[in-house]
Design a protein around this motif. Structure first.
Motif, PDB file in Angstrom:
ATOM      1  N   MET A   1       0.847  -1.201   0.000  1.00 41.22           N
ATOM      2  CA  MET A   1       0.000   0.000   0.000  1.00 41.22           C
ATOM      3  C   MET A   1       0.883   1.252   0.000  1.00 41.22           C
ATOM      4  O   MET A   1       1.853   1.315   0.755  1.00 41.22           O
ATOM      5  CB  MET A   1      -0.915   0.013   1.234  1.00 41.22           C
ATOM      6  N   ARG A   2       0.528   2.194  -0.835  1.00 41.51           N
ATOM      7  CA  ARG A   2       1.306   3.429  -0.901  1.00 41.51           C
ATOM      8  C   ARG A   2       1.235   4.178   0.427  1.00 41.51           C
ATOM      9  O   ARG A   2       0.199   4.172   1.110  1.00 41.51           O
ATOM     10  CB  ARG A   2       0.753   4.331  -2.007  1.00 41.51           C
ATOM     11  N   PRO A   3       2.335   4.858   0.812  1.00 41.99           N
ATOM     12  CA  PRO A   3       2.296   5.637   2.047  1.00 41.99           C
ATOM     13  C   PRO A   3       1.154   6.655   2.081  1.00 41.99           C
ATOM     14  O   PRO A   3       0.528   6.849   3.131  1.00 41.99           O
ATOM     15  CB  PRO A   3       3.657   6.333   2.060  1.00 41.99           C
ATOM     16  N   SER A   4       0.868   7.292   0.954  1.00 42.59           N
ATOM     17  CA  SER A   4      -0.232   8.264   0.934  1.00 42.59           C
ATOM     18  C   SER A   4      -1.561   7.588   1.240  1.00 42.59           C
ATOM     19  O   SER A   4      -2.426   8.167   1.920  1.00 42.59           O
ATOM     20  CB  SER A   4      -0.288   8.984  -0.412  1.00 42.59           C
ATOM     21  N   GLU A   5      -1.728   6.362   0.768  1.00 41.85           N
ATOM     22  CA  GLU A   5      -2.949   5.616   1.073  1.00 41.85           C
ATOM     23  C   GLU A   5      -2.963   5.193   2.536  1.00 41.85           C
ATOM     24  O   GLU A   5      -4.025   5.222   3.193  1.00 41.85           O
ATOM     25  CB  GLU A   5      -3.063   4.380   0.172  1.00 41.85           C
TER      26      GLU A   5
END
Length: 218
Positions: A1-5
């Motif tokens: 999972m992307r850090p922004s997500e």
């Protein structure tokens, strides 16, 4: 999972309340009372000054020219078409001059102004991008679902419909993707203590977006 997500998921309750707010739903279908829209526009217009300061600071602290250019281009949109939208809307809605230039700030407006300046003055690119990402990503998230249907709403005034088109579509999506990619990169490269600070900025910005819609709607 992307850090922004991951950051979004860390405050998902406030995120969903902000991006599915009755204010946004009524704006999109044209049923929002005009007195609420007047308050919202007058309050939201006050963000432009400190948003420009924050974005300019982020441009200055960005690692390299390719990181700077997309945000610099977006600033031109804020200073051009978006600023013009506000002026046209003020005129159409007969917003008094005093409300256009110096409205009494609602508490969430004042608190978000303070958060933007705090991020700008922190000297930390990650803090700046965290706040900028929330400020624009929340708007894409609520506006995008209405982008295709906005033209089919009979008689929808431009001050409703154009606000949606300004915050949706291919170009605006590219702005959000750039901000998210910047946030992903700087978060991955940060030490745990700085990651925690970035998360705090992100979460606070999301909460204030939700509170801002609450205050304007009430």
């Amino acid at each position: 999972m992307r850090p922004s997500e991951q950051l979004k998921q860390s405050c998902i309750e406030d995120w969903l309340k902000a991006t599915n707010h009755p204010f946004c739903i009524e704006l999109a279908d044209g049923s929002l009372p005009l007195d609420k829209m007047r308050v919202y526009l007058a309050q939201d217009y006050t963000f432009i000054d400190n948003f420009v300061r924050l974005a300019a600071s982020a441009i200055h602290h960005a690692p390299a020219l390719p990181d700077r250019l997309p945000l610099a281009h977006f600033l031109g949109i804020i200073a051009g078409p978006e600023n013009t939208y506000f002026q046209r809307s003020f005129d159409m809605l007969s917003v008094p001059e005093s409300e256009r230039t110096a409205p009494q700030l609602l508490k969430p407006t004042n608190d978000f102004q303070a958060l933007m300046l705090k991020a700008a003055n922190s000297g930390e690119y990650g803090n700046m991008i965290a706040v900028l990402c929330v400020a624009e990503w929340v708007y894409l998230s609520w506006a995008q679902p209405f982008s295709e249907s906005v033209e089919s709403v009979e008689g929808l005034p431009f001050y409703f419909g154009e606000w949606i088109t300004l915050h949706s579509g291919e170009y605006f999506e590219s702005v959000i993707e750039h901000l998210r990619t910047q946030l992903d990169t700087v978060f991955n490269n940060a030490e745990p203590a700085k990651q925690k600070v970035m998360q705090d900025y992100f979460n606070q910005a999301v909460l204030l977006e939700k509170q801002f819609f609450d205050a304007c709607y009430q």
